[in-house]
Write a protein that holds these residues in place. Structure first.
Motif, short mmCIF file in Angstrom:
data_model
loop_
_atom_site.label_atom_id
_atom_site.label_comp_id
_atom_site.label_asym_id
_atom_site.label_seq_id
_atom_site.Cartn_x
_atom_site.Cartn_y
_atom_site.Cartn_z
N SER A 1 0.85 -1.26 0.04
CA SER A 1 -0.26 0.03 0.00
C SER A 1 0.90 1.27 -0.05
O SER A 1 0.39 2.32 -0.09
CB SER A 1 -0.90 0.08 1.08
N GLU B 1 -0.36 5.36 -0.97
CA GLU B 1 -0.28 6.37 0.00
C GLU B 1 0.48 7.47 -0.27
O GLU B 1 0.12 8.56 -0.01
CB GLU B 1 0.27 5.85 1.50
N LYS C 1 -1.41 9.64 -2.55
CA LYS C 1 -2.52 9.96 -1.74
C LYS C 1 -3.91 9.31 -2.57
O LYS C 1 -5.09 10.17 -2.69
CB LYS C 1 -2.47 11.82 -2.06
N ARG D 1 -8.55 5.80 0.85
CA ARG D 1 -8.47 4.49 1.40
C ARG D 1 -9.33 3.38 0.81
O ARG D 1 -8.64 2.27 0.69
CB ARG D 1 -8.90 4.85 3.06
N ARG E 1 -7.53 2.36 -2.27
CA ARG E 1 -6.14 1.82 -1.93
C ARG E 1 -6.43 0.36 -1.47
O ARG E 1 -5.55 -0.68 -2.03
CB ARG E 1 -5.49 2.58 -0.75
#
Length: 355
Positions: free
Chosen positions: A97, A101, A104, A107, A110
């Protein structure tokens, strides 16, 4: 149409030329291996594509855009190193992940992409484990998932399987190819392992002394090597010096047949013949006569050293039923199809190989 293009790409360190005017066009979705011995310039070429080394000359084009001077993080390429470079304090899922991250990514997206990447490399049941709890092959797959999860236009692999044992390395070769074909990512892999490059690549680029000496499909590189160096570097090759004839060569008073004879008749030449293209026949038969001086067992095949009038010849014999065509010290004949032998002009490079 070319997706990744290297135009006269060069890298010079003082008086040493590491990469010398490499030109290469890679199609979208293609798997290309840069193959060569240590110091040939393959890793430096990969580093210039990645932006980790600045070219001394030439350019790198990606999908019609020049990226020669762009920073590595601006190129968006996926990179897998031979050392894996996983974060030991992060779980498998957190390692994969990390790149998302940094970009950006939300969530929900991701988590979805991490789950898809881990499923792709068959590690979805290991998401909460740490790198120390994984085998070498599993850690390598985590590194591949981390590179692919960002959906890079090009995946760069720097000797990605070199830290694995022989059996696991072979298994991971095919797993790597399966993953690449499933995703369809354009892939450039650096390797010194001939079998690895031949087995999983769409094309193999052979490099020597910073130059690209041949770029072709694996079968063509193996069966029709462009230089004597390639013929000896990739697989085993019997290189027999002699004088060119219209259909073969004459060496030590023996006429050896071949059909591919571009060398000038009467000039020094060399006949190249792969060990597996030679058949051991009873003494007195075949094109060449000799005595078996040694034999070596490799499981799937045997290698025979046969002493002949033109020097020692290597013969590869498949282990199909456990039987052997000859014992050590036995006189034998050697036979081959003339179509499987290749004759080329003898060069200074050939003389160095023979020495």
């Amino acid at each position: 149409m070319s997706f990744l293009t290297l135009n006269s790409l060069s890298k010079i360190y003082g008086n040493f030329t590491a990469v010398d005017a490499v030109n290469l066009e890679v199609s979208k979705g293609e798997f290309v291996s840069l193959l060569g011995p240590s110091g040939c310039g393959k890793t430096t070429t990969l580093q210039m594509i990645a932006g980790l080394a600045e070219p001394s000359a030439g350019s790198v084009m990606l999908d019609g855009r020049e990226i020669t001077r762009e920073k590595p993080n601006r190129r968006g390429l996926g990179i897998v190193f031979q050392t894996y470079a996983l974060f030991p304090h992060m779980t498998v899922a957190q390692n994969v992940s990390f790149g998302l991250e940094m970009r950006k990514v939300g969530r929900a997206a991701r988590d979805r992409r991490v789950a898809e990447a881990l499923a792709l490399v068959k590690l979805d049941q290991f998401a909460d484990r740490y790198p120390r709890q994984l085998s070498g092959g599993q850690r390598q797959r985590v590194a591949i998932a981390r590179a692919l999860v960002i959906e890079p236009p090009v995946l760069l692999l720097d000797e990605p399987l070199s830290n694995l044992d022989a059996k696991l390395r072979e298994e991971m070769q095919f797993e790597l190819r399966r993953i690449q074909q499933t995703v369809g990512t354009t892939t450039i892999m650096v390797t010194h392992d001939q079998g690895e490059a031949l087995s999983i690549s769409d094309r193999v680029v052979v490099m020597e002394h910073g130059k690209m000496t041949q770029a072709d499909v694996p079968a063509a590189v193996y069966d029709n090597p462009a230089t004597e160096f390639i013929s000896s570097f990739i697989g085993k090759m019997n290189n027999i010096p002699g004088i060119a004839l219209r259909l073969g060569i004459q060496s030590s008073g023996v006429i050896l047949p071949a059909t591919d004879c571009p060398a000038t008749e009467g000039e020094p030449a060399i006949l190249s013949l792969r060990p597996e293209r030679i058949t051991i026949v009873p003494a007195g038969q075949g094109h060449l006569h000799g005595v078996v001086s040694a034999r070596f067992f490799f499981g799937s095949h045997w290698l025979f050293n046969v002493d002949t009038a033109v020097g020692q010849i290597i013969v590869s014999w498949p282990n199909t039923d456990g039987s052997l065509p000859a014992s050590q010290g036995q006189p034998v004949g050697l036979s081959w199809s003339p179509e499987s032998a290749r004759v080329s002009a003898r060069t200074q490079e050939t003389s160095r190989i023979d020495a």
